[in-house]
Write an enzyme that holds these catalytic residues in place. Structure first.
Site, short mmCIF file in Angstrom:
data_model
loop_
_atom_site.label_atom_id
_atom_site.label_comp_id
_atom_site.label_asym_id
_atom_site.label_seq_id
_atom_site.Cartn_x
_atom_site.Cartn_y
_atom_site.Cartn_z
N ASN A 1 -20.93 -16.66 36.27
CA ASN A 1 -20.46 -18.04 36.23
C ASN A 1 -20.94 -18.78 34.98
OD1 ASN A 1 -23.15 -18.50 36.81
ND2 ASN A 1 -22.77 -19.76 38.63
N TYR B 1 -36.97 -19.55 44.14
CA TYR B 1 -36.68 -18.22 43.57
C TYR B 1 -37.30 -17.13 44.42
CZ TYR B 1 -36.40 -14.50 40.03
OH TYR B 1 -36.15 -13.33 39.35
#
Length: 326
Positions: free
Chosen positions: A33, A146
């Protein structure tokens, strides 16, 4: 011809994986993306008959027409400067993105390898870190977006393997460096080299006694390739076990670049791991893999790459927002 989907294809590691699988004779479908990736990393592949690229967010529905043999899921922000800026997207690509790609793997009967990380170990209480260690992670700390995304990734991957009999692999990647790293992504190697090349003082957090272990990109890609082609389904560490302190590493960079900057110290960020060193016993025994490129050799190659950047790239304003903390 075997067909492979590589997500995060325009990123640092993803682009090198595209190169490797093209070289191995695969038809490569790259997907990204471009939220942190850069098309410059793969533009040399665009003219090739057996490379195609899709600008797509894997957190949304993923459709790959036709036969598909392998999937490498490497779509994710991978540095603190990125995942602290876009925490929701980081969580989504690790959870929804992984779910979507496991669904594709199930439908296509494709083997899927997901990119986990040494960050699943958090600030470890075991040293060096082996695959049996469960980790010491804060789910609500700033790095949790994360760390926990990757821990969930591993859990759902194993669930699909056990419940749906999907052919899965999990690689736990330790600090990796090489050409195509972004100067403004907050990781240690580009942070220090960028500061040195700009004539700035090198920023060390804490007293610099925290450790990292750096693996050159070619070694990392070789380990990933061998894992994908193996029959091993549990997580496996791929990294260089040669450990160094951040302070020692900063001094190495100053010596390599021939610059004479000072080292300046800043407070250690919250939840920053104090030790990072992979136990690669399983990689050696199961994959016959261990790193071949020494740090001195690898750093010379990366230094030449960063020296080739334009002044505009080297002095990108975004570099002011980071120092080497990964």
């Amino acid at each position: 011809m075997k067909k492979i989907l590589i997500t995060g294809a325009a990123g640092f590691l993803g682009s090198h994986l595209c190169d490797r699988f093209i070289k191995e004779g695969f038809h490569v479908i790259g997907m990204d993306n471009l939220i942190t990736g850069d098309l410059k990393n793969i533009e040399h592949l665009f003219p090739l008959e057996h490379f195609e690229f899709y600008h797509h967010d894997v957190s949304k529905f993923v459709n790959v027409p036709g036969e598909l043999n392998y999937i490498l899921h490497f779509a994710s922000p991978a540095s603190p400067i990125d995942y602290l800026k876009i925490p929701i997207e980081t969580l989504k690509v690790g959870s929804l993105g992984t779910l979507n790609l496991l669904g594709v793997a199930k439908e296509k009967k494709a083997r899927i390898l997901v990119a986990s990380t040494s960050e699943v170990y958090g600030d470890p209480l075991v040293h060096p870190q082996n695959e049996e260690y469960y980790g010491n992670v804060s789910p609500t700390g700033p790095r949790g977006v994360y760390d926990e995304a990757k821990r969930f990734m591993e859990s759902i991957t194993m669930a699909y393997h056990r419940y749906h009999d999907v052919d899965t692999r999990i690689v736990r990647i330790f600090n990796t460096y090489g050409p195509r790293m972004r100067l403004n992504d907050g990781r240690v190697v580009p942070a220090f080299m960028g500061q040195a090349l700009r004539g700035e003082d090198l920023t060390v957090f804490g007293d610099g006694s925290q450790t990292r272990s750096f693996c050159y990109i070619d070694d990392q890609v070789e380990g990933i390739y061998r894992l994908l082609m193996s029959d091993y389904t549990d997580p496996i560490n791929i990294g260089n076990p040669h450990e160094t302190t951040i302070l020692e590493f900063a001094q190495e960079i100053i010596q390599l670049t021939g610059t004479h900057q000072k080292i300046v110290y800043k407070p250690l960020p919250k939840d920053d791991p104090l030790q990072r060193q992979p136990d690669i016993t399983k990689a050696k025994e199961i994959l016959g893999w261990e790193p071949k490129v020494g740090r001195a050799e690898g750093l010379k190659k990366v230094f030449e790459y960063f020296k080739s950047l334009t002044p505009e790239e080297l002095h990108d304003k975004e570099h002011r927002d980071f120092s080497g903390i990964a």
